[in-house]
Design a protein around this motif. Structure first.
Motif, PDB file in Angstrom:
ATOM      1  N   SER A 112      53.242  88.387  56.433  1.00 55.61           N
ATOM      2  CA  SER A 112      54.120  89.314  55.722  1.00 55.61           C
ATOM      3  C   SER A 112      54.642  88.631  54.474  1.00 55.61           C
ATOM      4  CB  SER A 112      55.274  89.778  56.613  1.00 55.61           C
ATOM      5  OG  SER A 112      56.119  88.696  56.932  1.00 55.61           O
ATOM      6  N   ILE A 113      55.022  89.448  53.522  1.00 54.61           N
ATOM      7  CA  ILE A 113      55.527  88.933  52.255  1.00 54.61           C
ATOM      8  C   ILE A 113      56.553  89.917  51.717  1.00 54.61           C
ATOM      9  CG2 ILE A 113      53.704  90.006  50.859  1.00 54.61           C
ATOM     10  CD1 ILE A 113      53.717  87.340  49.224  1.00 54.61           C
ATOM     11  N   SER A 114      57.503  89.411  51.005  1.00 54.41           N
ATOM     12  CA  SER A 114      58.532  90.256  50.415  1.00 54.41           C
ATOM     13  C   SER A 114      57.947  91.068  49.262  1.00 54.41           C
ATOM     14  CB  SER A 114      59.671  89.367  49.903  1.00 54.41           C
ATOM     15  OG  SER A 114      60.498  90.077  49.018  1.00 54.41           O
ATOM     16  N   LEU A 115      58.281  92.341  49.214  1.00 54.52           N
ATOM     17  CA  LEU A 115      57.853  93.183  48.100  1.00 54.52           C
ATOM     18  C   LEU A 115      58.373  92.608  46.786  1.00 54.52           C
ATOM     19  CD1 LEU A 115      56.462  95.755  47.098  1.00 54.52           C
ATOM     20  CD2 LEU A 115      58.615  96.975  47.504  1.00 54.52           C
ATOM     21  N   LEU A 131      49.257  98.958  45.336  1.00 55.49           N
ATOM     22  CA  LEU A 131      50.721  99.053  45.256  1.00 55.49           C
ATOM     23  C   LEU A 131      51.159 100.504  45.185  1.00 55.49           C
ATOM     24  CD1 LEU A 131      53.411  97.583  45.162  1.00 55.49           C
ATOM     25  CD2 LEU A 131      53.161  97.448  42.670  1.00 55.49           C
ATOM     26  N   ASP A 132      50.442 101.310  44.418  1.00 53.42           N
ATOM     27  CA  ASP A 132      50.775 102.724  44.287  1.00 53.42           C
ATOM     28  C   ASP A 132      50.680 103.425  45.637  1.00 53.42           C
ATOM     29  OD1 ASP A 132      51.362 105.125  42.676  1.00 53.42           O
ATOM     30  OD2 ASP A 132      49.302 105.707  43.204  1.00 53.42           O
ATOM     31  N   GLN A 133      49.570 103.226  46.352  1.00 55.24           N
ATOM     32  CA  GLN A 133      49.408 103.858  47.661  1.00 55.24           C
ATOM     33  C   GLN A 133      50.442 103.336  48.647  1.00 55.24           C
ATOM     34  OE1 GLN A 133      45.448 103.709  49.298  1.00 55.24           O
ATOM     35  NE2 GLN A 133      46.115 104.522  51.259  1.00 55.24           N
ATOM     36  N   LEU A 134      50.705 102.051  48.598  1.00 58.98           N
ATOM     37  CA  LEU A 134      51.673 101.433  49.507  1.00 58.98           C
ATOM     38  C   LEU A 134      53.078 101.991  49.288  1.00 58.98           C
ATOM     39  CD1 LEU A 134      51.676  99.250  51.708  1.00 58.98           C
ATOM     40  CD2 LEU A 134      52.110  97.563  49.925  1.00 58.98           C
ATOM     41  N   THR A 135      53.489 102.132  48.037  1.00 57.97           N
ATOM     42  CA  THR A 135      54.832 102.641  47.769  1.00 57.97           C
ATOM     43  C   THR A 135      54.942 104.145  48.022  1.00 57.97           C
ATOM     44  OG1 THR A 135      54.313 102.772  45.403  1.00 57.97           O
ATOM     45  CG2 THR A 135      55.480 100.812  46.163  1.00 57.97           C
ATOM     46  N   LYS A 136      53.850 104.873  47.867  1.00 64.22           N
ATOM     47  CA  LYS A 136      53.875 106.328  48.112  1.00 64.22           C
ATOM     48  C   LYS A 136      53.820 106.671  49.591  1.00 64.22           C
ATOM     49  CE  LYS A 136      51.979 107.989  43.764  1.00 64.22           C
ATOM     50  NZ  LYS A 136      50.791 108.536  43.081  1.00 64.22           N
ATOM     51  N   THR A 137      52.958 105.971  50.347  1.00 67.57           N
ATOM     52  CA  THR A 137      52.727 106.349  51.743  1.00 67.57           C
ATOM     53  C   THR A 137      53.258 105.344  52.757  1.00 67.57           C
ATOM     54  OG1 THR A 137      50.577 105.250  51.915  1.00 67.57           O
ATOM     55  CG2 THR A 137      50.588 107.505  51.032  1.00 67.57           C
ATOM     56  N   GLY A 138      53.576 104.140  52.281  1.00 69.21           N
ATOM     57  CA  GLY A 138      54.020 103.092  53.201  1.00 69.21           C
ATOM     58  C   GLY A 138      52.875 102.308  53.807  1.00 69.21           C
ATOM     59  N   LEU A 152      47.961  97.152  55.210  1.00 69.00           N
ATOM     60  CA  LEU A 152      49.239  96.727  54.665  1.00 69.00           C
ATOM     61  C   LEU A 152      50.244  97.819  54.975  1.00 69.00           C
ATOM     62  CD1 LEU A 152      46.966  95.364  52.808  1.00 69.00           C
ATOM     63  CD2 LEU A 152      48.812  95.036  51.184  1.00 69.00           C
ATOM     64  N   CYS A 153      51.401  97.434  55.473  1.00 72.87           N
ATOM     65  CA  CYS A 153      52.467  98.388  55.798  1.00 72.87           C
ATOM     66  C   CYS A 153      53.735  97.949  55.090  1.00 72.87           C
ATOM     67  CB  CYS A 153      52.723  98.434  57.296  1.00 72.87           C
ATOM     68  SG  CYS A 153      51.295  98.943  58.260  1.00 72.87           S
ATOM     69  N   LEU A 154      54.378  98.876  54.415  1.00 70.85           N
ATOM     70  CA  LEU A 154      55.629  98.603  53.710  1.00 70.85           C
ATOM     71  C   LEU A 154      56.781  99.135  54.542  1.00 70.85           C
ATOM     72  CD1 LEU A 154      57.153  97.677  51.165  1.00 70.85           C
ATOM     73  CD2 LEU A 154      56.737  99.959  50.211  1.00 70.85           C
ATOM     74  N   LYS A 155      57.716  98.273  54.863  1.00 67.13           N
ATOM     75  CA  LYS A 155      58.912  98.674  55.615  1.00 67.13           C
ATOM     76  C   LYS A 155      60.090  97.961  54.981  1.00 67.13           C
ATOM     77  CE  LYS A 155      61.177 100.257  59.256  1.00 67.13           C
ATOM     78  NZ  LYS A 155      60.973 100.777  60.544  1.00 67.13           N
ATOM     79  N   ASP A 156      61.062  98.745  54.540  1.00 66.13           N
ATOM     80  CA  ASP A 156      62.218  98.216  53.818  1.00 66.13           C
ATOM     81  C   ASP A 156      61.694  97.428  52.621  1.00 66.13           C
ATOM     82  OD1 ASP A 156      63.971  99.427  55.660  1.00 66.13           O
ATOM     83  OD2 ASP A 156      63.768  97.715  57.009  1.00 66.13           O
ATOM     84  N   ILE A 175      48.232  97.763  66.855  1.00 67.08           N
ATOM     85  CA  ILE A 175      49.438  97.446  66.082  1.00 67.08           C
ATOM     86  C   ILE A 175      50.422  98.617  65.963  1.00 67.08           C
ATOM     87  CG2 ILE A 175      48.188  95.717  64.749  1.00 67.08           C
ATOM     88  CD1 ILE A 175      48.343  97.629  62.332  1.00 67.08           C
ATOM     89  N   GLY A 176      50.052  99.779  66.484  1.00 64.84           N
ATOM     90  CA  GLY A 176      50.867 100.991  66.320  1.00 64.84           C
ATOM     91  C   GLY A 176      52.318 100.831  66.739  1.00 64.84           C
ATOM     92  N   ASP A 177      52.571 100.286  67.922  1.00 72.42           N
ATOM     93  CA  ASP A 177      53.954 100.121  68.383  1.00 72.42           C
ATOM     94  C   ASP A 177      54.679  99.078  67.548  1.00 72.42           C
ATOM     95  OD1 ASP A 177      53.623 102.038  70.338  1.00 72.42           O
ATOM     96  OD2 ASP A 177      53.125 100.577  71.908  1.00 72.42           O
ATOM     97  N   ALA A 178      53.993  98.045  67.125  1.00 66.04           N
ATOM     98  CA  ALA A 178      54.608  96.986  66.317  1.00 66.04           C
ATOM     99  C   ALA A 178      55.053  97.538  64.965  1.00 66.04           C
ATOM    100  CB  ALA A 178      53.647  95.823  66.117  1.00 66.04           C
ATOM    101  N   ILE A 179      54.268  98.451  64.391  1.00 65.94           N
ATOM    102  CA  ILE A 179      54.625  99.039  63.092  1.00 65.94           C
ATOM    103  C   ILE A 179      55.977  99.733  63.185  1.00 65.94           C
ATOM    104  CG2 ILE A 179      54.012 100.860  61.447  1.00 65.94           C
ATOM    105  CD1 ILE A 179      51.076 100.140  61.905  1.00 65.94           C
ATOM    106  N   LYS A 180      56.230 100.395  64.295  1.00 65.39           N
ATOM    107  CA  LYS A 180      57.511 101.094  64.483  1.00 65.39           C
ATOM    108  C   LYS A 180      58.689 100.130  64.484  1.00 65.39           C
ATOM    109  CE  LYS A 180      55.141 104.546  67.214  1.00 65.39           C
ATOM    110  NZ  LYS A 180      54.842 104.987  68.571  1.00 65.39           N
ATOM    111  N   GLU A 181      58.462  98.902  64.981  1.00 68.31           N
ATOM    112  CA  GLU A 181      59.525  97.894  65.047  1.00 68.31           C
ATOM    113  C   GLU A 181      59.789  97.240  63.692  1.00 68.31           C
ATOM    114  OE1 GLU A 181      58.658  95.016  68.055  1.00 68.31           O
ATOM    115  OE2 GLU A 181      58.300  96.553  69.582  1.00 68.31           O
TER     116      GLU A 181
END
Length: 182
Positions: A112-115, A131-138, A152-156, A175-181
């Motif tokens: 993981s890395i900070s945005l 970056l565009d897809q990540l910021t639009k859809t997460g 890649l998943c963007l959270k906060d 990874i589905g349950d982990a993404i929720k966390e």
């Protein structure tokens, strides 16, 4: 005899050529996070990037990172996966955790890395499309390399990255349950 020897030698040469690992293309050693993740995954598969600590216990690995690298890393739990271990590298002043799992014989690499590191400092970059897809859809998914897929998943303010040879549906199951966390 010469003819037989030539055939045997040719067959051995063909066998050796087919055994060479050509399925792991290399990517530029630049500051693009996607290239770095592909290269790190290839290094893990090749045994060149190995955990500093081998453990199946997430708490042990989190404590190791906290005590030895002075960083807090939350180790996600992936369904039907075994934690192998992890290590830390540095990108300028930022620590980057490399966490390795296995699902059967399949390796799963997580980081993981900070945005902020990507958008503000420009020390690490990402393609504008990603970056565009990540910021639009997460999320951003890439299967441009048939032997390594990226999610890649963007959270906060963090980007969580998973690399594996698994197909997307199987990866999402793991990874589905982990993404929720996150």
């Amino acid at each position: 005899l010469f003819y037989t020897l030539s055939i045997v030698t040719s067959l051995i040469l063909i066998f050796v050529i087919l055994q060479i690992d050509t399925n792991q293309p290399s990517y530029p050693s630049d500051n693009n996070i996607i290239h770095q993740v592909y290269n790190n995954y290839n290094a893990i598969v090749a045994g060149k990037l190995q955990p500093a600590i081998y453990t199946e216990d997430r708490d042990v690995l989190e404590n190791h990172f906290k005590q030895n690298y002075k960083c807090n890393v939350k180790i996600p739990k992936f369904k039907d996966c075994v934690l192998i271990g992890g290590t830390i590298s540095q990108i300028n002043e930022d620590n980057l955790a490399h966490i390795i799992y296995k699902h059967g014989q399949c390796i799963i690499y997580f980081t993981s890395i900070s945005l902020r590191t990507i958008t503000e400092g420009k020390k690490i970059t990402i393609s504008p499309e990603a970056l565009d897809q990540l910021t639009k859809t997460g999320r951003f998914y890439s299967d441009q390399n048939e032997y390594c897929r990226l999610m890649l998943c963007l959270k906060d303010s963090s980007i969580y990255i998973v690399a594996t040879e698994m197909e997307k549906d199987k990866l999402m199951t793991c990874i589905g349950d982990a993404i929720k966390e996150w």
